[in-house]
Design a protein around this motif. Structure first.
Motif, PDB file in Angstrom:
ATOM      1  N   SER A  32       0.819  -1.212   0.000  1.00  0.00           N
ATOM      2  CA  SER A  32       0.000   0.000   0.000  1.00  0.00           C
ATOM      3  C   SER A  32       0.858   1.269   0.000  1.00  0.00           C
ATOM      4  O   SER A  32       0.362   2.339  -0.334  1.00  0.00           O
ATOM      5  CB  SER A  32      -0.945   0.002   1.190  1.00  0.00           C
ATOM      6  N   ARG A  33       2.126   1.161   0.342  1.00  0.00           N
ATOM      7  CA  ARG A  33       3.044   2.310   0.297  1.00  0.00           C
ATOM      8  C   ARG A  33       3.402   2.700  -1.131  1.00  0.00           C
ATOM      9  O   ARG A  33       3.872   3.803  -1.374  1.00  0.00           O
ATOM     10  CB  ARG A  33       4.336   1.995   1.036  1.00  0.00           C
ATOM     11  N   SER A  34       3.199   1.804  -2.075  1.00  0.00           N
ATOM     12  CA  SER A  34       3.545   2.075  -3.472  1.00  0.00           C
ATOM     13  C   SER A  34       2.314   2.533  -4.250  1.00  0.00           C
ATOM     14  O   SER A  34       1.204   2.556  -3.728  1.00  0.00           O
ATOM     15  CB  SER A  34       4.128   0.818  -4.121  1.00  0.00           C
ATOM     16  N   GLU A  51       8.351  -7.800 -12.986  1.00  0.00           N
ATOM     17  CA  GLU A  51       8.354  -6.383 -13.355  1.00  0.00           C
ATOM     18  C   GLU A  51       7.750  -5.506 -12.257  1.00  0.00           C
ATOM     19  O   GLU A  51       8.286  -4.460 -11.913  1.00  0.00           O
ATOM     20  CB  GLU A  51       7.605  -6.155 -14.674  1.00  0.00           C
ATOM     21  N   HIS A  52       6.638  -5.944 -11.695  1.00  0.00           N
ATOM     22  CA  HIS A  52       5.993  -5.153 -10.642  1.00  0.00           C
ATOM     23  C   HIS A  52       6.777  -5.216  -9.332  1.00  0.00           C
ATOM     24  O   HIS A  52       6.761  -4.265  -8.556  1.00  0.00           O
ATOM     25  CB  HIS A  52       4.542  -5.599 -10.443  1.00  0.00           C
ATOM     26  N   TYR A  53       7.474  -6.318  -9.088  1.00  0.00           N
ATOM     27  CA  TYR A  53       8.343  -6.411  -7.916  1.00  0.00           C
ATOM     28  C   TYR A  53       9.472  -5.395  -8.035  1.00  0.00           C
ATOM     29  O   TYR A  53       9.801  -4.709  -7.064  1.00  0.00           O
ATOM     30  CB  TYR A  53       8.901  -7.823  -7.772  1.00  0.00           C
ATOM     31  N   LYS A  54      10.038  -5.267  -9.227  1.00  0.00           N
ATOM     32  CA  LYS A  54      11.110  -4.295  -9.463  1.00  0.00           C
ATOM     33  C   LYS A  54      10.588  -2.866  -9.247  1.00  0.00           C
ATOM     34  O   LYS A  54      11.253  -2.039  -8.617  1.00  0.00           O
ATOM     35  CB  LYS A  54      11.635  -4.465 -10.887  1.00  0.00           C
ATOM     36  N   GLU A  55       9.395  -2.577  -9.737  1.00  0.00           N
ATOM     37  CA  GLU A  55       8.774  -1.262  -9.542  1.00  0.00           C
ATOM     38  C   GLU A  55       8.504  -1.005  -8.058  1.00  0.00           C
ATOM     39  O   GLU A  55       8.759   0.087  -7.542  1.00  0.00           O
ATOM     40  CB  GLU A  55       7.476  -1.205 -10.344  1.00  0.00           C
ATOM     41  N   PHE A  56       8.000  -2.020  -7.354  1.00  0.00           N
ATOM     42  CA  PHE A  56       7.735  -1.910  -5.927  1.00  0.00           C
ATOM     43  C   PHE A  56       9.017  -1.605  -5.161  1.00  0.00           C
ATOM     44  O   PHE A  56       9.042  -0.751  -4.269  1.00  0.00           O
ATOM     45  CB  PHE A  56       7.099  -3.211  -5.434  1.00  0.00           C
ATOM     46  N   LYS A  57      10.109  -2.298  -5.499  1.00  0.00           N
ATOM     47  CA  LYS A  57      11.382  -2.070  -4.824  1.00  0.00           C
ATOM     48  C   LYS A  57      11.878  -0.645  -5.029  1.00  0.00           C
ATOM     49  O   LYS A  57      12.373  -0.013  -4.094  1.00  0.00           O
ATOM     50  CB  LYS A  57      12.445  -3.045  -5.340  1.00  0.00           C
ATOM     51  N   LYS A  58      11.750  -0.123  -6.243  1.00  0.00           N
ATOM     52  CA  LYS A  58      12.203   1.247  -6.528  1.00  0.00           C
ATOM     53  C   LYS A  58      11.406   2.276  -5.737  1.00  0.00           C
ATOM     54  O   LYS A  58      11.961   3.220  -5.193  1.00  0.00           O
ATOM     55  CB  LYS A  58      12.079   1.551  -8.014  1.00  0.00           C
ATOM     56  N   GLU A  59      10.090   2.094  -5.678  1.00  0.00           N
ATOM     57  CA  GLU A  59       9.224   3.065  -5.004  1.00  0.00           C
ATOM     58  C   GLU A  59       9.373   3.048  -3.490  1.00  0.00           C
ATOM     59  O   GLU A  59       9.167   4.063  -2.839  1.00  0.00           O
ATOM     60  CB  GLU A  59       7.766   2.809  -5.371  1.00  0.00           C
ATOM     61  N   THR A  60       9.706   1.908  -2.909  1.00  0.00           N
ATOM     62  CA  THR A  60       9.759   1.799  -1.452  1.00  0.00           C
ATOM     63  C   THR A  60      11.190   1.726  -0.916  1.00  0.00           C
ATOM     64  O   THR A  60      11.400   1.384   0.245  1.00  0.00           O
ATOM     65  CB  THR A  60       8.984   0.558  -0.982  1.00  0.00           C
ATOM     66  N   LYS A  61      12.149   2.078  -1.729  1.00  0.00           N
ATOM     67  CA  LYS A  61      13.553   1.970  -1.323  1.00  0.00           C
ATOM     68  C   LYS A  61      13.851   2.791  -0.068  1.00  0.00           C
ATOM     69  O   LYS A  61      14.437   2.283   0.885  1.00  0.00           O
ATOM     70  CB  LYS A  61      14.464   2.402  -2.468  1.00  0.00           C
TER      71      LYS A  61
END
Length: 70
Positions: A32-34, A51-61
Motif C-alpha cells: 500500500s506504500r507504493s 516487473e511489478h516487484y522491481k517497480e515496488f522495490k524502486k518506489e519503497t527503497k
C-alpha cells in the motif's frame, strides 16, 4: 533426496491488468506504500510478478532503508 513442493500452485500477479506469473508475495500494508493498483484491495497477501516487484522495490527503497535503521 526428494524436494518438498510446498507451493505447487502458480500464483498470478495481483496488479490490475497483469496476468504474469507471480515471483514474490508481500503483505498488503507493505504494498500500500507504493502506487501499484491492485485487482482486489481486500486481500491480505499481494503476489507480484518480476516487473511489478522491481517497480515496488524502486518506489519503497527509502522506506525500507529507514525501517532497517530502527
Amino acid at each position: 533426496m526428494a524436494l518438498a513442493k510446498h507451493n505447487t500452485v502458480e500464483e498470478v500477479c495481483d496488479v490490475l491488468g497483469c496476468d504474469k506469473t507471480a515471483e514474490r508475495s508481500f503483505n498488503i500494508k507493505q504494498v500500500s506504500r507504493s502506487s501499484l493498483k491492485l485487482k482486489n484491495p481486500d486481500i491480505r497477501q499481494v503476489h507480484l510478478c518480476k516487473e511489478h516487484y522491481k517497480e515496488f522495490k524502486k518506489e519503497t527503497k527509502t522506506d525500507r532503508e529507514i525501517d532497517q535503521l530502527y
